[in-house]
Motif scaffolding. Sequence first.
Motif, PDB file in Angstrom:
ATOM      1  N   TYR A  59       0.816  -1.215   0.000  1.00  0.00           N
ATOM      2  CA  TYR A  59       0.000   0.000   0.000  1.00  0.00           C
ATOM      3  C   TYR A  59       0.850   1.266   0.000  1.00  0.00           C
ATOM      4  O   TYR A  59       0.328   2.370   0.148  1.00  0.00           O
ATOM      5  N   THR A  61       2.868   4.262  -1.685  1.00  0.00           N
ATOM      6  CA  THR A  61       2.484   4.969  -2.916  1.00  0.00           C
ATOM      7  C   THR A  61       3.672   5.585  -3.640  1.00  0.00           C
ATOM      8  O   THR A  61       3.548   5.933  -4.809  1.00  0.00           O
ATOM      9  N   VAL A  84      -0.665   4.801   4.348  1.00  0.00           N
ATOM     10  CA  VAL A  84      -0.372   3.388   4.093  1.00  0.00           C
ATOM     11  C   VAL A  84      -1.271   2.499   4.957  1.00  0.00           C
ATOM     12  O   VAL A  84      -1.943   1.576   4.452  1.00  0.00           O
ATOM     13  N   ASP A  87      -5.125   3.055   4.127  1.00  0.00           N
ATOM     14  CA  ASP A  87      -5.493   2.467   2.827  1.00  0.00           C
ATOM     15  C   ASP A  87      -5.547   0.937   2.924  1.00  0.00           C
ATOM     16  O   ASP A  87      -6.429   0.302   2.339  1.00  0.00           O
ATOM     17  N   ALA A  88      -4.596   0.361   3.627  1.00  0.00           N
ATOM     18  CA  ALA A  88      -4.579  -1.103   3.767  1.00  0.00           C
ATOM     19  C   ALA A  88      -5.850  -1.575   4.467  1.00  0.00           C
ATOM     20  O   ALA A  88      -6.507  -2.528   4.023  1.00  0.00           O
ATOM     21  N   ASP A  91      -8.894  -1.308   2.262  1.00  0.00           N
ATOM     22  CA  ASP A  91      -8.915  -2.315   1.204  1.00  0.00           C
ATOM     23  C   ASP A  91      -9.287  -3.704   1.746  1.00  0.00           C
ATOM     24  O   ASP A  91     -10.015  -4.464   1.109  1.00  0.00           O
TER      25      ASP A  91
END
Length: 254
Positions: A59, A61, A84, A87-88, A91
């Motif tokens: 994750y 970027t 990070v 977002d993980a 998801d």
Amino acid sequence: MQSVGVRKSHGRPNASMPLRVDILTLFPEMFGPVLGSSILKRAAEKGLVDYHLTNFRDYATDAHKSVDDKPFGGGPGMVMMAPVVCDAVADVEPKDARPATRILLTPQGRLFDQQLAQELSRHPRLLLIAGHYEGFDERIIEGLHPLELSIGDYVLTGGELPAMVVVDAVVRLLPGALGAEEGAVDETFADGLLEHPQYTRPREFRGSAVPEVLLSGNHAAIAKWRLEQRKERTRQRRPDLWKAFLDPDESGRR
Ligand code: ADE
């Protein structure tokens, strides 16, 4: 969080569904040997639990695949970056409809204990966030509102070992995880007392004999002896637990 109930009526909404355990980490390879051995492995084979590992690195970027950076304001170590981690989690969570109990491992957290293990074993899904390095950007905590857990007043190099400790303590409590001979009912902490001494063959070892009462076949006498031993051990070794046992209301523990 729901309070402790009776073990037999396991309260997971659909206990026929395996407990889903998501572990988010920079070091998924650390978990293979632990989740793939002994009772944790057997529990997955029996369909009691599913383990899902996610690598935070996936994750990142930027071109360097950064997951952490130096703290603003200076100081030692590196801090896990909020985008990070968030977002993980964003998801992974939709991969299963059941709501996940988010757990972040940190020495700043609430102390993990047997009562909390019991409670967590009744949840349908756990999502554990293990960070390496110095800590987490505070906005991760603000954004995710995780249950922050510590496994003790010492600092480890990361949250991976604490995550394994939590998973181990929870999974062994899932109904059917332990064989009858391994039962989790009478043991240390189940009722606030330490365990009594145990003996097996041989009856005599280096001049020390197994206490006579254990060979007597008198189950009432054995139960009485064991309870006395448990109380005496707890009084001597763990005055904090002994106080809570004598006065559960005062201690707020039980
Ligand atoms: N991360 C580092 N040390 C820890 C501890 N004692 N408990 C939980 N997470 C940690």
